[in-house]
Motif scaffolding. Sequence first.
Motif, PDB file in Angstrom:
ATOM      1  N   UNK A 299       1.443   9.231  -6.136  1.00 21.31           N
ATOM      2  CA  UNK A 299       1.662  10.646  -5.812  1.00 21.31           C
ATOM      3  C   UNK A 299       2.704  11.306  -6.698  1.00 21.31           C
ATOM      4  N   UNK A 300       3.627  10.531  -7.280  1.00 17.74           N
ATOM      5  CA  UNK A 300       4.705  11.133  -8.078  1.00 17.74           C
ATOM      6  C   UNK A 300       4.609  10.776  -9.559  1.00 17.74           C
ATOM      7  N   UNK A 301       3.529  10.127  -9.960  1.00 12.12           N
ATOM      8  CA  UNK A 301       3.424   9.597 -11.324  1.00 12.12           C
ATOM      9  C   UNK A 301       3.675  10.658 -12.389  1.00 12.12           C
ATOM     10  N   UNK A 302       3.104  11.840 -12.221  1.00 13.08           N
ATOM     11  CA  UNK A 302       3.186  12.872 -13.256  1.00 13.08           C
ATOM     12  C   UNK A 302       4.617  13.373 -13.462  1.00 13.08           C
ATOM     13  N   UNK A 303       5.435  13.304 -12.444  1.00 17.65           N
ATOM     14  CA  UNK A 303       6.796  13.820 -12.528  1.00 17.65           C
ATOM     15  C   UNK A 303       7.842  12.709 -12.569  1.00 17.65           C
ATOM     16  N   UNK A 304       7.399  11.467 -12.609  1.00 16.31           N
ATOM     17  CA  UNK A 304       8.321  10.333 -12.498  1.00 16.31           C
ATOM     18  C   UNK A 304       9.351  10.317 -13.632  1.00 16.31           C
ATOM     19  N   UNK A 305       8.921  10.476 -14.859  1.00 13.49           N
ATOM     20  CA  UNK A 305       9.842  10.427 -16.004  1.00 13.49           C
ATOM     21  C   UNK A 305      10.841  11.585 -15.965  1.00 13.49           C
ATOM     22  N   UNK A 306      10.366  12.766 -15.607  1.00 14.43           N
ATOM     23  CA  UNK A 306      11.252  13.922 -15.493  1.00 14.43           C
ATOM     24  C   UNK A 306      12.328  13.673 -14.441  1.00 14.43           C
ATOM     25  N   UNK A 307      11.924  13.138 -13.286  1.00 15.78           N
ATOM     26  CA  UNK A 307      12.893  12.878 -12.218  1.00 15.78           C
ATOM     27  C   UNK A 307      13.898  11.810 -12.636  1.00 15.78           C
TER      28      UNK A 307
ATOM     29  N   UNK B 188      -2.408   2.763 -10.454  1.00 21.65           N
ATOM     30  CA  UNK B 188      -3.315   3.213 -11.507  1.00 21.65           C
ATOM     31  C   UNK B 188      -2.863   4.535 -12.126  1.00 21.65           C
ATOM     32  N   UNK B 189      -2.237   5.385 -11.328  1.00 20.22           N
ATOM     33  CA  UNK B 189      -1.811   6.675 -11.872  1.00 20.22           C
ATOM     34  C   UNK B 189      -0.554   6.539 -12.727  1.00 20.22           C
ATOM     35  N   UNK B 190       0.326   5.615 -12.376  1.00 21.87           N
ATOM     36  CA  UNK B 190       1.472   5.355 -13.242  1.00 21.87           C
ATOM     37  C   UNK B 190       0.995   4.785 -14.576  1.00 21.87           C
ATOM     38  N   UNK B 191       0.018   3.899 -14.538  1.00 21.38           N
ATOM     39  CA  UNK B 191      -0.536   3.340 -15.768  1.00 21.38           C
ATOM     40  C   UNK B 191      -1.226   4.419 -16.606  1.00 21.38           C
TER      41      UNK B 191
ATOM     42  N   UNK C  58       0.838  -1.207   0.000  1.00 21.90           N
ATOM     43  CA  UNK C  58       0.000   0.000   0.000  1.00 21.90           C
ATOM     44  C   UNK C  58       0.873   1.257   0.000  1.00 21.90           C
ATOM     45  N   UNK C  59       1.927   1.228   0.796  1.00 21.01           N
ATOM     46  CA  UNK C  59       2.816   2.387   0.871  1.00 21.01           C
ATOM     47  C   UNK C  59       3.406   2.711  -0.495  1.00 21.01           C
ATOM     48  N   UNK C  60       3.917   1.696  -1.169  1.00 21.51           N
ATOM     49  CA  UNK C  60       4.571   1.908  -2.461  1.00 21.51           C
ATOM     50  C   UNK C  60       3.560   2.350  -3.514  1.00 21.51           C
ATOM     51  N   UNK C  61       2.390   1.723  -3.535  1.00 22.74           N
ATOM     52  CA  UNK C  61       1.371   2.128  -4.510  1.00 22.74           C
ATOM     53  C   UNK C  61       0.972   3.587  -4.298  1.00 22.74           C
ATOM     54  N   UNK C  62       0.721   3.981  -3.047  1.00 32.39           N
ATOM     55  CA  UNK C  62       0.350   5.367  -2.765  1.00 32.39           C
ATOM     56  C   UNK C  62       1.471   6.331  -3.143  1.00 32.39           C
ATOM     57  N   UNK C  63       2.717   5.914  -2.882  1.00 30.86           N
ATOM     58  CA  UNK C  63       3.857   6.772  -3.199  1.00 30.86           C
ATOM     59  C   UNK C  63       3.965   6.999  -4.698  1.00 30.86           C
ATOM     60  N   UNK C  64       3.882   5.916  -5.476  1.00 28.29           N
ATOM     61  CA  UNK C  64       4.006   6.068  -6.924  1.00 28.29           C
ATOM     62  C   UNK C  64       2.812   6.807  -7.523  1.00 28.29           C
TER      63      UNK C  64
ATOM     64  N   UNK D 232       5.989  -4.379 -13.236  1.00 27.75           N
ATOM     65  CA  UNK D 232       6.196  -3.067 -12.598  1.00 27.75           C
ATOM     66  C   UNK D 232       6.543  -2.046 -13.684  1.00 27.75           C
ATOM     67  N   UNK D 233       5.721  -1.985 -14.707  1.00 27.72           N
ATOM     68  CA  UNK D 233       6.041  -1.223 -15.918  1.00 27.72           C
ATOM     69  C   UNK D 233       6.000   0.278 -15.723  1.00 27.72           C
ATOM     70  N   UNK D 234       5.359   0.763 -14.665  1.00 23.31           N
ATOM     71  CA  UNK D 234       5.334   2.190 -14.393  1.00 23.31           C
ATOM     72  C   UNK D 234       4.776   3.000 -15.538  1.00 23.31           C
ATOM     73  N   UNK D 235       5.551   3.971 -16.016  1.00 23.76           N
ATOM     74  CA  UNK D 235       5.082   4.867 -17.073  1.00 23.76           C
ATOM     75  C   UNK D 235       5.318   4.315 -18.469  1.00 23.76           C
ATOM     76  N   UNK D 236       5.768   3.068 -18.568  1.00 22.52           N
ATOM     77  CA  UNK D 236       5.804   2.379 -19.852  1.00 22.52           C
ATOM     78  C   UNK D 236       7.066   2.567 -20.677  1.00 22.52           C
TER      79      UNK D 236
END
Length: 240
Positions: A20-28, A87-90, A12-18, A60-64
Amino acid sequence: MTKLPSKENKEKFVRDMFNSIARRYDLMNTLMTGGLDKKWRKFAVKRAELQPGGYGLDVCCGTGMLTMELARAAGLNGRVTGLDFSEKMLAVAKENLKNFDLKDNISLIQGNAMALPFAENTFDCATVGWGLRNVPDIMTALREMVRVVKPGAKVVSLDMAQPTAPVFKQLYWFCFEKVIPAMGKLWAGNKGAYSYLHASAKVFPNQKVLVQMFREAGLVETKYHNFCGGVVAVVEGRKP
């Protein structure tokens, strides 16, 4: 040092964390790696040995991003499935696919790496990029990937590793502990998520140990490939 969640609470912790940062994940990712993450993904896909017309799985494909690299290897007649539990990373992955030439050859599904929703011997390879560090139990996730690939297929992980060179090692961990979380606060609005990245990397098995875990999961021809002095490693094995 950031306190890591218990094994029971990690999912749950990891899902909530990802989420929360999905929109900026690729930039980071680009900022943290100086753009080298693209090169590493290409190498991981090369080691996965997915052939044109093949069927690949990206766990664990994240942003693809790794998923799309697999699709390039599979070509016009191939297929790739990307699986993630965020779901937000997807959602970001689906946006990333909109202008991708091979988007029709990719299926994105929400699912759990600990219990892959696929039959045995389905895929011609399985990859996981920066994902094993985040699962509640690495061996369970590895055995699931081994289960769903065909005999002779490769399982490949791309993830943080542990450098050993004196001075460089200390500098690396200092930057990881202090600089990366500050970047996370500035660029992703979430310092805590990137403090977790440091903490999880500290306890993640080093590349030599991970190779042994690949063997214990039933893989052969296991080996690792270091990048940037061991900051990142690709670990691979083949299903007998």
